[in-house]
Write an enzyme that holds these catalytic residues in place. Sequence first.
Site, PDB file in Angstrom:
ATOM      1  CB  THR A 237      -0.898   0.000   1.253  1.00  0.00           C
ATOM      2  OG1 THR A 237      -1.622  -1.216   1.274  1.00  0.00           O
ATOM      3  CG2 THR A 237      -1.853   1.171   1.274  1.00  0.00           C
TER       4      THR A 237
ATOM      5  N   GLY B  87       3.085  -3.137   8.530  1.00  0.00           N
ATOM      6  CA  GLY B  87       3.294  -3.409   9.957  1.00  0.00           C
ATOM      7  C   GLY B  87       4.727  -3.828  10.215  1.00  0.00           C
TER       8      GLY B  87
ATOM      9  CD  GLU C 160      -3.946  -9.084   3.291  1.00  0.00           C
ATOM     10  OE1 GLU C 160      -3.280  -8.698   4.259  1.00  0.00           O
ATOM     11  OE2 GLU C 160      -3.487  -9.153   2.142  1.00  0.00           O
TER      12      GLU C 160
END
Length: 730
Positions: free
Chosen positions: A155, A194, A438
Amino acid sequence: MRNKPIANVNADLLKERKNCSFDIEELTNLIDGGKNQTARRREIENMLLKNMPFDIIPEECLSAKEKYENAVRKSVALNKIGVELVSQVTKAKELSDLTLTLRRVSDAYFREVTPFLLHLGMFIPTILGQCSDEQVAHWLPLAMQLKIIGTYAQTELGHGTFIRGLETTATYDERTEEFVLNSPTLSSSKWWAGGLGKTANHCIVVAQLYTKGECYGTHPFIVQIRDMDTHMPLKGLKVGEIGPRLGFQTADNGFLVFDNFRIPRDSLMMKHAKVLKDGTYVKIARHSKLTYGTMIFVRVLLVSEMAFNLSKAVTIAVRYSAVRRQSELKPNEPEPQVLDYLTQQHKLFISISTVYAFQFTSNWLMKTYHTVQANMKHGNTDALPELHALSSCLKAICTSDCSAAIEQCRFACGGHGYMISSNLPSLYAFTTATRTYEGDYTVLLLQTARFLVKTWEQVELGNAVTPMVAYLARHQNREAWDESPEGIIRAFEAIAAGVYQTESVRSVSFGQSDAIKDVMKQLSDLYLLYWSLERTGDLLTTLKSTLGSYDGRVYERLMEEALKSPLNQEPVNESFHNEPEPQVMDFVSQQHKLFIGIASYYSYSMTALWLWDILTKVTSELGVGKTDRLPESHGRAVFMSVFNSEMEKSVSSLSAPLQAVLRQLVELYLYYWTLEKRGDLLLVLQSTLGSYDGRVYERLMEEALKNPPNKEPVNESFHKYLKPFIQGKL
Ligand SMILES: CCCCCCCCCCCCCCCC(=O)SCCNC(=O)CCNC(=O)[C@H](O)C(C)(C)COP(=O)(O)OP(=O)(O)OC[C@H]1O[C@@H](n2cnc3c(N)ncnc32)[C@H](O)[C@@H]1OP(=O)(O)O
Ligand SMILES: Cc1cc2nc3c(=O)[nH]c(=O)nc-3n(C[C@H](O)[C@H](O)[C@H](O)COP(=O)(O)OP(=O)(O)OC[C@H]3O[C@@H](n4cnc5c(N)ncnc54)[C@H](O)[C@@H]3O)c2cc1C
């Protein structure tokens, strides 16, 4: 060990447990997948309980920096044991059972998530799914032993959903046999991964691949981003933490910006495509979307993640409801346990049945996933579109239902449910994110709709379709088929319910006692009944369908409708000459989410004024005790009628265009609430996303740079825990 009596158990809880109609151990075995698995899980849990450091100060009382450092400390301790256990395992099935157990047990140590989540959940699966055999042999042992710590950066600030629109470039330089990574715009900054902010030293970067002047679309690259000894970011990239979030506080989600950053040619993950030394691009994959494979895998995983998280929430709420006593129903009698109220049971029992629906469906989905993977190893990708459609809609529905159900569990715990220490807020914050990441909810449902429409076309042509969608053929020419997105979604919900019913019946059909069978049957019936009641309104819709008309003139009607489309009124649309990327605001589904918020704002304001005027009167006439229990539908009706009439009074002096807009809002509000029962209202903006000037990406980046973790290039937990751990010196 588990069955040992524990001292000082609340008497009400003991009583409820005694009333249980079945053997709890038997159900535990069923959930674990057998007696042996239960024994193994307990063995691992006990070992961890002995060896893991627990928190002395609750996580939520620490500063953001301390929270992160504490999470690294615990992650390192947990993964040290994990790596040791993994190294003793030889069979694939044992490994998957073990990783699942470790994942589950890790929740006992983290109220928030571990900074290693992406390493375990996406970095390792991407190595397995996207690397050539040679690359797997190199990277997998390093990753499995946590000699490197990785994440997954796909992303960007400007694009998450639309992967083909990613802007990061990887341009092959055949002179040096390297790719050059660049972030050409602010919106191309990687955002969200993350573990990227502070923890990871490696990263999977999804970028547009250029070679010999041609763009070949997005491809995954495995990239070292920090020095292995000092942990300092490497020259040519900027990396940091994106700032505080609703949940995921300790996942150090990060940003990453490249400036002519060079990586070797074999950083390209080469299972599905490669670039030869001379820059020739070679496509290997038989299906163009195989590079999206990790996302499918994680979507499949998320179904069982939701079952697990909801099971925790509803266990908390049910236990508390047995302990909590409230209200005097009969004078001089003890207050009842809140669990005895039917309305409380309504809140809780549907969550229990939902847990089982998710878990059985998840077991089945994981099996389906492995079957499709095995077929793909032999070059057969036929079942991939259906797997994508299934995993998309099941992920969307279960993440959405799960967070809504956890909210119900929180409501069921009254005020105490709002305490962080109840763990319900953290469970909600974690699961509500899964609806977005997701693959956003709406976007994934639309992917499924796309598949269903194509299947429908096959049915119309009389072609065979897979068993999962065979019901489309059964409903052909009958009124039951509704081609709207909602209808399609419902059809798939029905399938999920069907899977649950068949899987739960199959799982309990042998071995299990009658008592367990009865309970499972009740839960399965409850789930089906609940959803058929929830959707009763939809069942009453008329068809309005080109496909489902009584006379079956499907193609004629499709063509008639197509010719009516405004797009067909001009031979060439102006976007042919200059097509801008759509703003998400242009999607009707997005407008649906936003406009009701605006209408609600006006409705609440008008009703608040009206309510203020009549408050004294109402309370004196009816008494407060009676008014505070007005059923929801009555409250909603009040909002509607007051909004309608008060708005009418106040708009008469306004200009005609403004009057028209405000009247539309009234209509929207009334219309929406006849269809929906939820709404949202954001009164005070204070938002990086909603600023008047629309400088969204600039503001997100400005805020991220202000973030305290970004003031130091390397967090001290690297030297204290991470480095000794990676180097095996801990
Ligand atoms: C075990 C212990 C570990 C612990 C474990 C814990 C849990 C684990 C937690 C991990 C924690 C994660 C934390 C968040 C990590 C992120 O969030 S990573 C980023 C994830 N990003 C996304 O999911 C983005 C969502 N977007 C997409 O998937 C795609 O871009 C879209 C929406 C499917 C559209 O793609 P597109 O290329 O524009 O495709 P489109 O033109 O719509 O369709 C073209 C064709 O491709 C097909 N297609 C699209 N996608 C696919 C696909 N994936 N496969 C097959 N066909 C496809 C379409 O069906 C269509 O087929 P046809 O109808 O033409 O036959
Ligand atoms: C906690 C968290 C962790 C994350 N971790 C990672 C990570 O580790 N790595 C990573 O790469 N990413 C990560 N992400 C990013 C995540 O994958 C994306 O945010 C997600 O895929 C949604 O994309 P978006 O943000 O671009 O939303 P957008 O697509 O901008 O969505 C905004 C709105 O537009 C609507 N919309 C968009 N397209 C359409 C369409 N075609 N039709 C109809 N409506 C549409 C959506 O429904 C939504 O309402 C994470 C996100 C979160 C919240």
